[in-house]
Design a protein around this motif. Structure first.
Motif, mmCIF file in Angstrom:
data_model
loop_
_atom_site.group_PDB
_atom_site.id
_atom_site.type_symbol
_atom_site.label_atom_id
_atom_site.label_comp_id
_atom_site.label_asym_id
_atom_site.label_seq_id
_atom_site.Cartn_x
_atom_site.Cartn_y
_atom_site.Cartn_z
ATOM 1 N N LYS A 46 0.853 -1.188 0.000
ATOM 2 C CA LYS A 46 0.000 0.000 0.000
ATOM 3 C C LYS A 46 0.886 1.234 0.000
ATOM 4 C CE LYS A 46 -2.364 1.062 3.763
ATOM 5 N NZ LYS A 46 -3.411 1.152 4.796
ATOM 6 N N TYR A 47 0.613 2.149 -0.903
ATOM 7 C CA TYR A 47 1.277 3.435 -1.060
ATOM 8 C C TYR A 47 2.746 3.264 -1.468
ATOM 9 C CZ TYR A 47 -2.706 4.736 1.861
ATOM 10 O OH TYR A 47 -3.956 4.870 2.391
ATOM 11 N N GLY A 49 -10.795 -1.386 -2.687
ATOM 12 C CA GLY A 49 -9.738 -1.235 -3.683
ATOM 13 C C GLY A 49 -10.185 -0.681 -5.018
ATOM 14 N N SER A 107 -6.820 -5.051 -6.404
ATOM 15 C CA SER A 107 -7.198 -5.470 -5.059
ATOM 16 C C SER A 107 -7.831 -6.860 -5.122
ATOM 17 C CB SER A 107 -8.207 -4.486 -4.469
ATOM 18 O OG SER A 107 -8.798 -5.025 -3.307
ATOM 19 N N TRP A 166 1.422 6.500 -5.640
ATOM 20 C CA TRP A 166 0.154 6.285 -4.943
ATOM 21 C C TRP A 166 0.298 6.757 -3.507
ATOM 22 C CZ3 TRP A 166 -1.442 0.643 -3.435
ATOM 23 C CH2 TRP A 166 -2.634 0.651 -2.706
ATOM 24 N N SER A 220 -7.687 4.129 -3.277
ATOM 25 C CA SER A 220 -7.673 2.936 -2.444
ATOM 26 C C SER A 220 -6.840 3.171 -1.191
ATOM 27 C CB SER A 220 -7.102 1.753 -3.230
ATOM 28 O OG SER A 220 -7.015 0.613 -2.399
ATOM 29 N N GLN A 221 -7.367 2.730 -0.065
ATOM 30 C CA GLN A 221 -6.669 2.803 1.213
ATOM 31 C C GLN A 221 -6.345 1.394 1.716
ATOM 32 O OE1 GLN A 221 -5.999 6.067 2.269
ATOM 33 N NE2 GLN A 221 -7.037 6.631 0.376
ATOM 34 N N THR A 222 -6.368 0.424 0.809
ATOM 35 C CA THR A 222 -6.125 -0.967 1.170
ATOM 36 C C THR A 222 -4.947 -1.518 0.386
ATOM 37 O OG1 THR A 222 -7.243 -3.081 1.538
ATOM 38 C CG2 THR A 222 -7.674 -1.996 -0.553
ATOM 39 N N GLU A 223 -4.299 -2.540 0.923
ATOM 40 C CA GLU A 223 -3.185 -3.169 0.216
ATOM 41 C C GLU A 223 -3.676 -3.801 -1.079
ATOM 42 O OE1 GLU A 223 -1.396 -5.930 2.970
ATOM 43 O OE2 GLU A 223 0.031 -4.402 3.603
ATOM 44 N N GLN A 224 -2.838 -3.717 -2.098
ATOM 45 C CA GLN A 224 -3.153 -4.286 -3.404
ATOM 46 C C GLN A 224 -1.932 -5.028 -3.921
ATOM 47 O OE1 GLN A 224 -6.605 -1.102 -4.596
ATOM 48 N NE2 GLN A 224 -5.126 -1.611 -6.141
#
Length: 166
Positions: free
Chosen positions: A3-4, A40, A27, A97, A121-125
């Motif tokens: 993430k990010y 995601g 995601s 990101w 998105s604020q979730t891991e992908q």
């Protein structure tokens, strides 16, 4: 899963018609809720399927998709960038990101930005580098002979790098 950060790929595109190649974030739970910040966003850092007899130059596009791929699907993009020739034929594609935005880059130049009101998105992908022959997806490519035209070409990936945000 990540993430990010700054996601970058250096690659050489196929030269023949009919190839669809991409560098993208996805995601594993996209569309599981109608809150894309939680579930995601598909982030197409580079997607190229425009090299056809109608568009002979290398054109890539950036897109974002969310809420899955059914009736609730939403997207922004179709932001097209015509690639400039390089000495060795390689190009670098990237996205930065953050919790506030996606910034897209082609060969070191910012080419597009997505921020509110569009979802981030604020979730891991997870990261994908993919390619396929688009024949079965296009009404223009209905003959097996057409698909055979794409045989013998390559999508060459020099590297993929992911940099964490500090």
């Amino acid at each position: 899963m990540h993430k990010y950060g700054y996601y970058e790929c250096r690659c050489k595109m196929p030269q023949k018609e009919g190839w669809w190649c991409a560098f993208w974030l996805q995601s594993p739970i996209i569309g599981s809720t109608l809150n894309p910040e939680f579930s995601g966003v598909e982030v197409d850092i580079m997607e190229q399927f425009w090299r056809t007899k109608y568009e002979p130059h290398h054109v890539i596009q950036h897109n974002n998709h969310w809420n899955g791929y059914g009736s609730q699907h939403k997207s922004t993009g179709d932001h097209r960038v015509k690639l400039k020739d390089t000495e060795d034929g390689f190009h670098t594609f990237a996205v930065d990101w953050t919790p506030e935005y996606y910034r897209y880059y082609v060969d070191g130049e910012m080419t597009w930005e997505v921020k509110a009101p569009y979802p981030i998105s604020q979730t891991e992908q997870f990261l994908l580098v993919s390619t396929e022959v688009i024949g079965y997806r296009s009404s223009e490519w209905t003959q097996w002979e057409d698909l055979e035209e794409a045989v013998g070409d390559t999508f060459v990936v020099d590297y993929v790098r992911v940099f964490d945000r500090i």
